[in-house]
Write a protein that holds these residues in place. Structure first.
Motif, PDB file in Angstrom:
ATOM      1  N   ARG A  54       7.082  86.720-136.754  1.00  0.00           N
ATOM      2  CA  ARG A  54       6.227  85.855-137.583  1.00  0.00           C
ATOM      3  C   ARG A  54       4.764  86.325-137.510  1.00  0.00           C
ATOM      4  O   ARG A  54       4.225  86.564-136.421  1.00  0.00           O
ATOM      5  CB  ARG A  54       6.336  84.393-137.097  1.00  0.00           C
ATOM      6  CG  ARG A  54       7.737  83.826-137.304  1.00  0.00           C
ATOM      7  CD  ARG A  54       7.826  82.425-136.805  1.00  0.00           C
ATOM      8  NE  ARG A  54       7.094  81.468-137.617  1.00  0.00           N
ATOM      9  CZ  ARG A  54       7.567  80.864-138.694  1.00  0.00           C
ATOM     10  NH1 ARG A  54       8.795  81.123-139.113  1.00  0.00           N
ATOM     11  NH2 ARG A  54       6.821  79.988-139.349  1.00  0.00           N
ATOM     12  N   PRO A  55       4.120  86.420-138.678  1.00  0.00           N
ATOM     13  CA  PRO A  55       2.731  86.903-138.696  1.00  0.00           C
ATOM     14  C   PRO A  55       1.801  86.082-137.800  1.00  0.00           C
ATOM     15  O   PRO A  55       0.944  86.647-137.105  1.00  0.00           O
ATOM     16  CB  PRO A  55       2.337  86.778-140.174  1.00  0.00           C
ATOM     17  CG  PRO A  55       3.632  86.866-140.924  1.00  0.00           C
ATOM     18  CD  PRO A  55       4.669  86.225-140.042  1.00  0.00           C
ATOM     19  N   ALA A  56       1.964  84.769-137.787  1.00  0.00           N
ATOM     20  CA  ALA A  56       1.073  83.929-136.960  1.00  0.00           C
ATOM     21  C   ALA A  56       1.247  84.258-135.482  1.00  0.00           C
ATOM     22  O   ALA A  56       0.271  84.285-134.713  1.00  0.00           O
ATOM     23  CB  ALA A  56       1.362  82.448-137.207  1.00  0.00           C
ATOM     24  N   VAL A  57       2.472  84.529-135.081  1.00  0.00           N
ATOM     25  CA  VAL A  57       2.735  84.834-133.670  1.00  0.00           C
ATOM     26  C   VAL A  57       2.147  86.195-133.323  1.00  0.00           C
ATOM     27  O   VAL A  57       1.548  86.381-132.252  1.00  0.00           O
ATOM     28  CB  VAL A  57       4.258  84.771-133.391  1.00  0.00           C
ATOM     29  CG1 VAL A  57       4.579  85.227-131.978  1.00  0.00           C
ATOM     30  CG2 VAL A  57       4.773  83.347-133.641  1.00  0.00           C
ATOM     31  N   GLN A  58       2.290  87.136-134.242  1.00  0.00           N
ATOM     32  CA  GLN A  58       1.718  88.468-133.990  1.00  0.00           C
ATOM     33  C   GLN A  58       0.197  88.397-133.874  1.00  0.00           C
ATOM     34  O   GLN A  58      -0.397  89.067-133.038  1.00  0.00           O
ATOM     35  CB  GLN A  58       2.148  89.433-135.099  1.00  0.00           C
ATOM     36  CG  GLN A  58       3.625  89.756-134.984  1.00  0.00           C
ATOM     37  CD  GLN A  58       4.153  90.637-136.092  1.00  0.00           C
ATOM     38  OE1 GLN A  58       3.414  91.099-136.940  1.00  0.00           O
ATOM     39  NE2 GLN A  58       5.455  90.862-136.078  1.00  0.00           N
ATOM     40  N   LEU A  59      -0.404  87.535-134.678  1.00  0.00           N
ATOM     41  CA  LEU A  59      -1.855  87.372-134.595  1.00  0.00           C
ATOM     42  C   LEU A  59      -2.260  86.762-133.250  1.00  0.00           C
ATOM     43  O   LEU A  59      -3.214  87.212-132.598  1.00  0.00           O
ATOM     44  CB  LEU A  59      -2.338  86.498-135.763  1.00  0.00           C
ATOM     45  CG  LEU A  59      -3.842  86.383-135.927  1.00  0.00           C
ATOM     46  CD1 LEU A  59      -4.487  87.746-136.128  1.00  0.00           C
ATOM     47  CD2 LEU A  59      -4.176  85.481-137.118  1.00  0.00           C
ATOM     48  N   VAL A  60      -1.526  85.752-132.829  1.00  0.00           N
ATOM     49  CA  VAL A  60      -1.824  85.118-131.532  1.00  0.00           C
ATOM     50  C   VAL A  60      -1.671  86.130-130.401  1.00  0.00           C
ATOM     51  O   VAL A  60      -2.525  86.221-129.503  1.00  0.00           O
ATOM     52  CB  VAL A  60      -0.904  83.895-131.304  1.00  0.00           C
ATOM     53  CG1 VAL A  60      -0.960  83.426-129.855  1.00  0.00           C
ATOM     54  CG2 VAL A  60      -1.304  82.761-132.244  1.00  0.00           C
ATOM     55  N   LEU A  61      -0.611  86.919-130.449  1.00  0.00           N
ATOM     56  CA  LEU A  61      -0.410  87.930-129.401  1.00  0.00           C
ATOM     57  C   LEU A  61      -1.599  88.885-129.362  1.00  0.00           C
ATOM     58  O   LEU A  61      -2.132  89.179-128.286  1.00  0.00           O
ATOM     59  CB  LEU A  61       0.884  88.709-129.649  1.00  0.00           C
ATOM     60  CG  LEU A  61       2.187  87.971-129.330  1.00  0.00           C
ATOM     61  CD1 LEU A  61       3.391  88.751-129.846  1.00  0.00           C
ATOM     62  CD2 LEU A  61       2.335  87.734-127.822  1.00  0.00           C
ATOM     63  N   SER A  62      -2.037  89.332-130.541  1.00  0.00           N
ATOM     64  CA  SER A  62      -3.157  90.286-130.514  1.00  0.00           C
ATOM     65  C   SER A  62      -4.449  89.601-130.084  1.00  0.00           C
ATOM     66  O   SER A  62      -5.265  90.188-129.374  1.00  0.00           O
ATOM     67  CB  SER A  62      -3.281  91.042-131.844  1.00  0.00           C
ATOM     68  OG  SER A  62      -4.056  90.342-132.743  1.00  0.00           O
ATOM     69  N   MET A  63      -4.640  88.316-130.467  1.00  0.00           N
ATOM     70  CA  MET A  63      -5.835  87.585-130.005  1.00  0.00           C
ATOM     71  C   MET A  63      -5.843  87.464-128.480  1.00  0.00           C
ATOM     72  O   MET A  63      -6.887  87.427-127.848  1.00  0.00           O
ATOM     73  CB  MET A  63      -5.855  86.167-130.603  1.00  0.00           C
ATOM     74  CG  MET A  63      -6.298  86.100-132.047  1.00  0.00           C
ATOM     75  SD  MET A  63      -6.088  84.430-132.705  1.00  0.00           S
ATOM     76  CE  MET A  63      -7.546  83.614-132.079  1.00  0.00           C
ATOM     77  N   GLU A  64      -4.637  87.366-127.895  1.00  0.00           N
ATOM     78  CA  GLU A  64      -4.542  87.215-126.435  1.00  0.00           C
ATOM     79  C   GLU A  64      -4.468  88.572-125.727  1.00  0.00           C
ATOM     80  O   GLU A  64      -4.277  88.638-124.510  1.00  0.00           O
ATOM     81  CB  GLU A  64      -3.344  86.326-126.074  1.00  0.00           C
ATOM     82  CG  GLU A  64      -3.480  84.902-126.642  1.00  0.00           C
ATOM     83  CD  GLU A  64      -2.609  83.849-125.955  1.00  0.00           C
ATOM     84  OE1 GLU A  64      -1.954  84.179-124.951  1.00  0.00           O
ATOM     85  OE2 GLU A  64      -2.618  82.700-126.445  1.00  0.00           O
ATOM     86  N   GLY A  65      -4.596  89.662-126.515  1.00  0.00           N
ATOM     87  CA  GLY A  65      -4.568  91.003-125.925  1.00  0.00           C
ATOM     88  C   GLY A  65      -3.192  91.433-125.491  1.00  0.00           C
ATOM     89  O   GLY A  65      -3.050  92.230-124.546  1.00  0.00           O
ATOM     90  N   LEU A  66      -2.170  90.924-126.179  1.00  0.00           N
ATOM     91  CA  LEU A  66      -0.787  91.186-125.787  1.00  0.00           C
ATOM     92  C   LEU A  66      -0.029  91.833-126.951  1.00  0.00           C
ATOM     93  O   LEU A  66      -0.516  91.850-128.080  1.00  0.00           O
ATOM     94  CB  LEU A  66      -0.091  89.882-125.389  1.00  0.00           C
ATOM     95  CG  LEU A  66      -0.778  89.081-124.288  1.00  0.00           C
ATOM     96  CD1 LEU A  66      -0.194  87.675-124.209  1.00  0.00           C
ATOM     97  CD2 LEU A  66      -0.641  89.783-122.950  1.00  0.00           C
ATOM     98  N   ALA A  67       1.176  92.306-126.649  1.00  0.00           N
ATOM     99  CA  ALA A  67       2.035  92.884-127.683  1.00  0.00           C
ATOM    100  C   ALA A  67       3.403  92.213-127.597  1.00  0.00           C
ATOM    101  O   ALA A  67       3.750  91.635-126.555  1.00  0.00           O
ATOM    102  CB  ALA A  67       2.180  94.389-127.442  1.00  0.00           C
ATOM    103  N   PRO A  68       4.192  92.289-128.681  1.00  0.00           N
ATOM    104  CA  PRO A  68       5.560  91.766-128.585  1.00  0.00           C
ATOM    105  C   PRO A  68       6.312  92.456-127.458  1.00  0.00           C
ATOM    106  O   PRO A  68       6.014  93.609-127.129  1.00  0.00           O
ATOM    107  CB  PRO A  68       6.174  92.115-129.947  1.00  0.00           C
ATOM    108  CG  PRO A  68       5.007  92.297-130.859  1.00  0.00           C
ATOM    109  CD  PRO A  68       3.890  92.821-130.017  1.00  0.00           C
ATOM    110  N   VAL A  69       7.298  91.766-126.900  1.00  0.00           N
ATOM    111  CA  VAL A  69       8.077  92.384-125.803  1.00  0.00           C
ATOM    112  C   VAL A  69       9.491  92.661-126.285  1.00  0.00           C
ATOM    113  O   VAL A  69       9.949  92.088-127.246  1.00  0.00           O
ATOM    114  CB  VAL A  69       8.111  91.474-124.559  1.00  0.00           C
ATOM    115  CG1 VAL A  69       6.748  91.392-123.933  1.00  0.00           C
ATOM    116  CG2 VAL A  69       8.660  90.087-124.886  1.00  0.00           C
TER     117      VAL A  69
END
Ligand SMILES: N[C@@H](CCC(=O)N[C@@H](CS)C(=O)NCC(=O)O)C(=O)O
Length: 205
Positions: A190-205
């Motif tokens: 989901r785009p919103a989740v990907q944005l949150v991950l990048s805002m938190e300095g993280l990547a999908p696992v």
């Protein structure tokens, strides 16, 4: 504007995802749990429990992911992040979230984050108890494709925080947890989740 106090990768990510999915007007403030920023007088004045998340609203501060996510879903009904038309269905979602927050989260938190870390038989037992909670979600609570069925809700972002932790620890076994694995992949698309991950300095696992 809403203000979310969060810690990257921690459970507050559920509230962060809810805000982003809702298209809310919000800003974030990162709290560094490793240096104990959550126990400073400044932060304790916001949340005396000394944990993240905390959401500052025009009316005051809300704490607890379950509450913040419910608030976001109810104040942004157009985003359809909960069944706001049925108190019963809303309650069912909050029962799911309540299980995650009060039962599964402490169980897996003990295994992954206890300081000092658990070892030997104590860790094995704690892990067995935690994985039994994930079994319950896998076999009974997760309706599919989303937690509550056909409609994505805030419960999905919340569940993904805990399946993410398990996958990072190489414990989200594909044969034991096929539905949870597929669900985490779906949430991370989901785009919103990907944005949150990048805002938190993280990547999908
Ligand atoms: N039930 C609370 C749990 C909050 C919580 O335990 N947050 C953790 C991060 S996942 C925390 O801030 N821990 C810091 C500490 O215990 O010092 C919620 O869902 O909001």
């Amino acid at each position: 504007m809403l203000k979310l106090y969060y810690s990257p990768g921690a459970c507050a990510m559920a509230s962060h995802i809810a805000l982003e999915e809702a298209g809310a007007d919000y800003e974030v403030v990162a709290i560094d749990l490793k240096t104990g920023q959550q126990k400073t007088p400044e932060y304790l004045a916001i949340n005396p429990a000394g944990v993240t998340p905390a959401l500052v609203t025009d009316e005051g501060v809300l704490t607890e992911n379950l509450v913040i996510m419910g608030y976001v879903a109810q104040t942004h009904p157009e985003a359809k992040l909960a069944d706001n038309d049925s108190s019963f269905e809303f309650g069912k979602m909050q029962a799911f979230n309540g299980f995650l927050g009060s039962s599964l989260h402490p169980a897996i938190g003990r295994v992954l984050f206890a300081r000092p870390p658990l070892e030997g038989e104590a860790r094995d037992k704690a892990l067995e108890m935690a994985l039994a909670k994930y079994d319950l979600v896998e076999q009974h609570l997760l309706k599919g494709p989303w937690a509550m069925g056909e409609q994505y809700t805030v419960a999905d972002g919340y569940l993904s925080v805990f399946t993410r932790w398990l996958r990072q620890a190489n414990l989200l076994d594909a044969s034991r947890f096929p539905k949870l694995n597929a669900h985490l992949d779906r949430v991370q698309e989901r785009p919103a989740v990907q944005l949150v991950l990048s805002m938190e300095g993280l990547a999908p696992v």
